[in-house]
Motif scaffolding. Structure first.
Motif, PDB file in Angstrom:
ATOM      1  N   LEU A 117       0.881  -1.220  -0.012  1.00 58.02           N
ATOM      2  CA  LEU A 117       0.033   0.011   0.032  1.00 58.02           C
ATOM      3  C   LEU A 117       0.827   1.249   0.038  1.00 58.02           C
ATOM      4  N   ARG A 118       1.819   1.099   0.791  1.00 57.70           N
ATOM      5  CA  ARG A 118       2.749   2.341   0.970  1.00 57.70           C
ATOM      6  C   ARG A 118       3.324   2.790  -0.632  1.00 57.70           C
ATOM      7  N   PHE A 119       3.747   1.565  -1.298  1.00 55.32           N
ATOM      8  CA  PHE A 119       4.295   1.641  -2.555  1.00 55.32           C
ATOM      9  C   PHE A 119       3.206   2.106  -3.606  1.00 55.32           C
ATOM     10  N   ILE A 120       2.075   1.630  -3.559  1.00 60.70           N
ATOM     11  CA  ILE A 120       1.160   2.218  -4.365  1.00 60.70           C
ATOM     12  C   ILE A 120       0.959   3.639  -4.135  1.00 60.70           C
ATOM     13  N   GLN A 121       0.605   4.205  -2.916  1.00 57.38           N
ATOM     14  CA  GLN A 121       0.525   5.576  -2.512  1.00 57.38           C
ATOM     15  C   GLN A 121       1.658   6.554  -2.825  1.00 57.38           C
ATOM     16  N   THR A 122       2.932   5.786  -2.677  1.00 59.23           N
ATOM     17  CA  THR A 122       4.020   6.662  -3.173  1.00 59.23           C
ATOM     18  C   THR A 122       4.014   6.713  -4.937  1.00 59.23           C
ATOM     19  N   ALA A 123       3.443   5.757  -5.375  1.00 63.82           N
ATOM     20  CA  ALA A 123       3.725   5.671  -6.950  1.00 63.82           C
ATOM     21  C   ALA A 123       2.707   6.969  -7.304  1.00 63.82           C
ATOM     22  N   LEU A 124       1.449   6.542  -6.874  1.00 65.83           N
ATOM     23  CA  LEU A 124       0.337   7.726  -7.216  1.00 65.83           C
ATOM     24  C   LEU A 124       0.804   9.080  -6.986  1.00 65.83           C
ATOM     25  N   ASP A 125       1.402   9.252  -5.776  1.00 68.15           N
ATOM     26  CA  ASP A 125       1.666  10.632  -5.385  1.00 68.15           C
ATOM     27  C   ASP A 125       2.640  11.179  -6.442  1.00 68.15           C
ATOM     28  N   GLU A 126       3.760  10.301  -6.877  1.00 66.51           N
ATOM     29  CA  GLU A 126       4.690  10.801  -7.874  1.00 66.51           C
ATOM     30  C   GLU A 126       4.333  10.808  -9.212  1.00 66.51           C
ATOM     31  N   ASN A 127       3.127  10.281  -9.653  1.00 60.56           N
ATOM     32  CA  ASN A 127       2.671  10.570 -10.736  1.00 60.56           C
ATOM     33  C   ASN A 127       1.790  11.625 -11.009  1.00 60.56           C
ATOM     34  N   THR A 128       1.398  12.152  -9.840  1.00 61.28           N
ATOM     35  CA  THR A 128       0.584  13.421  -9.755  1.00 61.28           C
ATOM     36  C   THR A 128       1.214  14.763  -9.881  1.00 61.28           C
ATOM     37  N   ARG A 129       2.675  14.711  -9.548  1.00 60.16           N
ATOM     38  CA  ARG A 129       3.453  15.844  -9.523  1.00 60.16           C
ATOM     39  C   ARG A 129       3.810  16.359 -11.064  1.00 60.16           C
TER      40      ARG A 129
END
Length: 129
Positions: A117-129
């Motif tokens: 879940l941390r991996f998914i959230q980090t990836a999604l956060d990075e994708n929105t920057r």
């Protein structure tokens, strides 16, 4: 609270139930298990409940219900990124070098959901920057 804090506060909730895993807030455990291609034994290990407790009705143990909500939420988070059922299914099934060569579904099955879940959230956060 600034905008970035506000955005991260809600990053654990998908925008939409892409896979129709929830009915009136309750998880459809059978759909979640089928999506992950889990047998009862897989669900038992992943949720840390006895095989005899794996059921998808009103008598579902609360621990199992909580795990199913978590898994369904994670699947929907990834689904929000891909906006396609097949790509989301594939992402959960294939091994990922960034997850130590494990597939996301195997990460869940061996009890490493929180890391996933941390991996998914980090990836999604990075994708929105």
């Amino acid at each position: 609270m600034n905008t970035s804090q506000s955005a991260s506060l809600f990053r654990s909730v998908p925008e939409k139930d892409h896979f129709h895993f929830f009915e009136k807030g309750e998880p459809d455990g059978k759909k979640v298990a089928e999506f992950l291609k889990y047998k009862k034994e897989d669900v038992s290990v992943a949720a840390n409940v006895p095989v005899s407790s794996v059921r998808y009705d009103a008598k579902m143990p609360s621990d199992l219900r909580e795990r199913l909500v978590e898994w369904a939420t994670a699947i929907n988070l990834v689904g929000s990124h891909f906006n396609e059922v097949n790509k989301t299914m594939l992402w959960f099934q294939i091994s990922n070098p960034q997850l130590g060569g494990m597939s996301p579904r195997d990460m869940i099955r061996v009890g490493r959901f929180k890391k996933l879940l941390r991996f998914i959230q980090t990836a999604l956060d990075e994708n929105t920057r």
